[in-house]
Scaffold this motif. Structure first.
Motif, mmCIF file in Angstrom:
data_model
loop_
_atom_site.group_PDB
_atom_site.id
_atom_site.type_symbol
_atom_site.label_atom_id
_atom_site.label_comp_id
_atom_site.label_asym_id
_atom_site.label_seq_id
_atom_site.Cartn_x
_atom_site.Cartn_y
_atom_site.Cartn_z
ATOM 1 N N LEU A 4 2.811 10.750 3.462
ATOM 2 C CA LEU A 4 3.067 10.579 2.033
ATOM 3 C C LEU A 4 1.983 11.261 1.207
ATOM 4 O O LEU A 4 2.252 11.867 0.174
ATOM 5 C CB LEU A 4 3.114 9.096 1.690
ATOM 6 C CG LEU A 4 4.327 8.342 2.201
ATOM 7 C CD1 LEU A 4 4.156 6.861 1.995
ATOM 8 C CD2 LEU A 4 5.561 8.823 1.473
ATOM 9 N N GLU A 5 0.722 11.151 1.669
ATOM 10 C CA GLU A 5 -0.373 11.764 0.918
ATOM 11 C C GLU A 5 -0.243 13.289 0.912
ATOM 12 O O GLU A 5 -0.594 13.942 -0.065
ATOM 13 C CB GLU A 5 -1.722 11.371 1.535
ATOM 14 C CG GLU A 5 -2.219 10.005 1.117
ATOM 15 C CD GLU A 5 -2.727 9.975 -0.314
ATOM 16 O OE1 GLU A 5 -2.617 10.992 -0.998
ATOM 17 O OE2 GLU A 5 -3.208 8.932 -0.740
ATOM 18 N N ASP A 6 0.267 13.849 2.020
ATOM 19 C CA ASP A 6 0.331 15.305 2.133
ATOM 20 C C ASP A 6 1.544 15.885 1.425
ATOM 21 O O ASP A 6 1.542 17.062 1.095
ATOM 22 C CB ASP A 6 0.399 15.715 3.616
ATOM 23 C CG ASP A 6 -0.925 15.461 4.303
ATOM 24 O OD1 ASP A 6 -1.896 15.209 3.580
ATOM 25 O OD2 ASP A 6 -0.971 15.510 5.526
ATOM 26 N N ALA A 7 2.582 15.071 1.236
ATOM 27 C CA ALA A 7 3.869 15.633 0.803
ATOM 28 C C ALA A 7 3.760 16.305 -0.563
ATOM 29 O O ALA A 7 3.036 15.846 -1.421
ATOM 30 C CB ALA A 7 4.926 14.543 0.749
ATOM 31 N N PHE A 35 -7.607 5.391 1.046
ATOM 32 C CA PHE A 35 -7.719 5.194 -0.394
ATOM 33 C C PHE A 35 -9.138 5.483 -0.864
ATOM 34 O O PHE A 35 -9.350 6.080 -1.914
ATOM 35 C CB PHE A 35 -7.366 3.749 -0.761
ATOM 36 C CG PHE A 35 -5.912 3.501 -0.969
ATOM 37 C CD1 PHE A 35 -4.989 4.499 -0.764
ATOM 38 C CD2 PHE A 35 -5.463 2.255 -1.380
ATOM 39 C CE1 PHE A 35 -3.647 4.274 -0.945
ATOM 40 C CE2 PHE A 35 -4.114 2.018 -1.574
ATOM 41 C CZ PHE A 35 -3.205 3.018 -1.358
ATOM 42 N N LEU A 44 2.533 7.495 8.570
ATOM 43 C CA LEU A 44 3.428 7.399 7.420
ATOM 44 C C LEU A 44 2.627 7.593 6.140
ATOM 45 O O LEU A 44 3.025 8.339 5.237
ATOM 46 C CB LEU A 44 4.077 6.013 7.436
ATOM 47 C CG LEU A 44 5.480 5.850 6.901
ATOM 48 C CD1 LEU A 44 6.405 6.838 7.543
ATOM 49 C CD2 LEU A 44 5.964 4.447 7.169
ATOM 50 N N TYR A 45 1.472 6.909 6.058
ATOM 51 C CA TYR A 45 0.614 7.041 4.881
ATOM 52 C C TYR A 45 0.143 8.482 4.729
ATOM 53 O O TYR A 45 0.209 9.061 3.632
ATOM 54 C CB TYR A 45 -0.578 6.086 5.010
ATOM 55 C CG TYR A 45 -1.748 6.486 4.159
ATOM 56 C CD1 TYR A 45 -1.709 6.354 2.784
ATOM 57 C CD2 TYR A 45 -2.896 7.013 4.738
ATOM 58 C CE1 TYR A 45 -2.766 6.734 2.008
ATOM 59 C CE2 TYR A 45 -3.966 7.401 3.967
ATOM 60 C CZ TYR A 45 -3.895 7.271 2.604
ATOM 61 O OH TYR A 45 -4.942 7.668 1.836
ATOM 62 N N VAL A 93 1.089 4.260 -2.786
ATOM 63 C CA VAL A 93 0.879 5.684 -2.500
ATOM 64 C C VAL A 93 2.040 6.501 -3.049
ATOM 65 O O VAL A 93 1.844 7.531 -3.710
ATOM 66 C CB VAL A 93 0.732 5.917 -0.980
ATOM 67 C CG1 VAL A 93 0.614 7.398 -0.682
ATOM 68 C CG2 VAL A 93 -0.473 5.188 -0.445
ATOM 69 N N VAL A 94 3.264 6.018 -2.791
ATOM 70 C CA VAL A 94 4.441 6.773 -3.245
ATOM 71 C C VAL A 94 4.443 6.872 -4.768
ATOM 72 O O VAL A 94 4.691 7.944 -5.337
ATOM 73 C CB VAL A 94 5.733 6.103 -2.727
ATOM 74 C CG1 VAL A 94 6.947 6.739 -3.360
ATOM 75 C CG2 VAL A 94 5.810 6.210 -1.233
ATOM 76 N N ILE A 100 -5.197 2.864 5.991
ATOM 77 C CA ILE A 100 -4.774 3.229 4.639
ATOM 78 C C ILE A 100 -5.887 2.905 3.638
ATOM 79 O O ILE A 100 -6.158 3.679 2.715
ATOM 80 C CB ILE A 100 -3.462 2.506 4.285
ATOM 81 C CG1 ILE A 100 -2.360 2.916 5.249
ATOM 82 C CG2 ILE A 100 -3.050 2.812 2.865
ATOM 83 C CD1 ILE A 100 -1.073 2.176 5.054
ATOM 84 N N LEU A 154 0.838 -1.206 0.000
ATOM 85 C CA LEU A 154 0.000 0.000 0.000
ATOM 86 C C LEU A 154 0.871 1.253 0.000
ATOM 87 O O LEU A 154 0.623 2.195 -0.759
ATOM 88 C CB LEU A 154 -0.918 -0.012 1.228
ATOM 89 C CG LEU A 154 -2.024 -1.063 1.222
ATOM 90 C CD1 LEU A 154 -2.790 -1.034 2.520
ATOM 91 C CD2 LEU A 154 -2.959 -0.799 0.064
ATOM 92 N N LEU A 155 1.931 1.259 0.835
ATOM 93 C CA LEU A 155 2.787 2.452 0.904
ATOM 94 C C LEU A 155 3.517 2.666 -0.424
ATOM 95 O O LEU A 155 3.644 3.800 -0.895
ATOM 96 C CB LEU A 155 3.779 2.325 2.061
ATOM 97 C CG LEU A 155 3.146 2.430 3.455
ATOM 98 C CD1 LEU A 155 4.189 2.233 4.533
ATOM 99 C CD2 LEU A 155 2.467 3.775 3.646
ATOM 100 N N ARG A 175 1.995 9.353 -5.965
ATOM 101 C CA ARG A 175 2.332 10.743 -5.655
ATOM 102 C C ARG A 175 3.532 11.251 -6.430
ATOM 103 O O ARG A 175 3.801 12.440 -6.411
ATOM 104 C CB ARG A 175 2.630 10.903 -4.158
ATOM 105 C CG ARG A 175 1.461 10.622 -3.268
ATOM 106 C CD ARG A 175 0.359 11.621 -3.426
ATOM 107 N NE ARG A 175 0.757 12.951 -3.017
ATOM 108 C CZ ARG A 175 -0.060 13.974 -2.927
ATOM 109 N NH1 ARG A 175 -1.331 13.811 -3.218
ATOM 110 N NH2 ARG A 175 0.366 15.153 -2.558
#
Lengths: 77, 99, 225
Positions: C222-225, C144, C218-219, A70-71, C140, A66-67, A74
């Motif tokens: 990453l979503e905000d970055a 999503f 952590l998730y 996401v990466v 997470i 999942l991570l 993004r």
């Protein structure tokens, strides 16, 4: 029979690992990596380590994939 | 009870085989997703049911039934999400006009 | 840093490490200590019931596990600091009603299963980290489908900074309680089975809740970055 199953799992494990390394698309590589984790999870289970298998399934195939996704979403797309 | 495992196992194996052939042979994303959904839902569901029957009197068969129910709701949802995402990104479905 | 100094430093570290590696018994050889007597000793003097893996991780080598937990949590917090958010998260694209319904349907069951895995780690395969991954994956998943804002609303607000460190803190608390009860830091009072079990459960719950929150953060980072 039991050892044959180990051999099949190990072969699939190596094949999925090679597929991860060869995949051009990052999302495909992440999904293949989840498949690799599931193979490894089955192997741990079959070798009598259910604790490690559960960790591999939850962390390796679950959260890490999942991570990764996401990466990838993004950054490159 | 455990005799019921044989037909369900065979159904599951047949659907896995047919869905794998479909996944490899069908022309576009949507039909392949449709094949994969059959593999997930009917194939894995039948095999879990077969295992539940095989281990019938026991806790394990109830756990397997729970897994089968989970697969029954999660599999179609995942294929629906995949197909919807493809449609939103403008993946065109295959038609008979295509070569 | 001066590259020559760095090279000298790395070499100075590597040589004794390689020498130590060479002195280890060959990988897989039958006369490793673990094969000759250590594993048998663990199995023979381990608990009669329950999960032997958990007993070894939290009891025999509790200090090592404490160190591991601290290292992992500090590492994750460091990653979180590096990935701290710069712009607000995007709202989710309107989710499919089918997916939204199914995710709402399974969320409580997955949460229950996560806590079950955390707590049943004392008896059957499972434990804090595995349950943490399941709970974090649940947050997470909700992110999503319903968007990061919704995922953030699932986390506890004001308690978050403390709960994030729940793993090391619970271990520390168990160490202090064990120290009072037995006279050794992280000693487990085997003569008080209820307290013993409560301490193990507290440590598992701390690792589980803290780990789940860190995975979720952590998730979100990453979503905000």
């Amino acid at each position: 029979m039991s050892e044959l199953f180990d051999v099949v799992l190990l072969t699939l494990l190596i094949l999925t690992a090679l597929a991860v390394a060869r995949a051009r698309d990052l999302a495909a590589a992440a999904i293949l990596f989840a498949a690799y984790s599931l193979m490894l999870c089955l192997l741990w289970l079959h070798r009598g380590a259910p604790d490690v298998a559960l960790t591999e399934a939850a962390v390796g195939a679950g959260v890490t994939t999942l991570l990764f996704l996401v990466v990838i979403a993004r950054t490159s797309r | 009870m455990s005799l019921l495992a044989i037909p369900f196992g065979l159904i599951g194996a047949f659907f896995f085989l047919a869905a794998t052939i479909g996944l490899l042979r069908l022309p576009d994303f949507y039909s392949r997703a449709h094949a994969a959904a059959k593999c997930d839902t009917v194939g894995a569901g039948s095999i879990l049911l077969a295992l539940a029957f095989a281990l019938c009197p026991g806790l394990a068969s109830f756990q397997l039934l729970g897994l089968a129910i989970l697969i029954l709701i999660a599999g179609p949802t995942a294929s629906h999400a995949l197909a919807r995402a493809a449609d939103r990104r403008g993946v065109a479905p295959w038609t008979t006009d295509d070569p | 840093m001066n590259p020559r100094l760095a090279a000298a430093f790395v070499t100075g570290l590597a040589v004794p490490m390689l020498a130590a590696m060479a002195a280890l018994p060959r990988h897989g050889s039958p006369d490793q200590p673990i094969h000759t007597h250590v594993a048998r000793e663990y199995i023979e003097s381990g608990p009669e019931t329950g999960n032997l893996v958990t007993a070894i991780l939290l009891d025999y080598r509790g200090m090592d596990t404490f160190g591991e937990v601290v290292v992992i949590f500090v590492g994750l917090v460091a990653v979180l600091v590096l990935a701290r958010h710069r712009e607000p998260a995007l709202p989710a694209a309107s989710p499919s009603p089918i997916v939204a319904f199914i995710v709402r349907l399974v969320t409580p069951f997955i949460a229950l299963f996560g806590f079950h895995v955390i707590l049943s780690g004392l008896e059957v395969p499972g434990g804090g980290l595995q349950g943490a991954a399941i709970l974090g994956g649940l947050v997470i998943l909700n992110g999503f489908v319903f968007g990061p804002q919704h995922a953030r609303s699932l986390l506890p607000g004001r308690l978050l900074p403390w709960l994030q460190g729940a793993g090391p803190l619970a271990f520390l608390a168990a160490g202090i309680v064990g120290g009072i009860a037995t006279g050794f830091a992280l000693g487990y009072p085997t003569h008080l089975p209820l307290l013993h079990e409560a301490m193990l459960m507290g440590v598992e719950l701390g690792i589980g809740i803290g780990g789940a929150l860190i995975f979720s953060r952590l998730y979100l980072a990453l979503e905000d970055a």
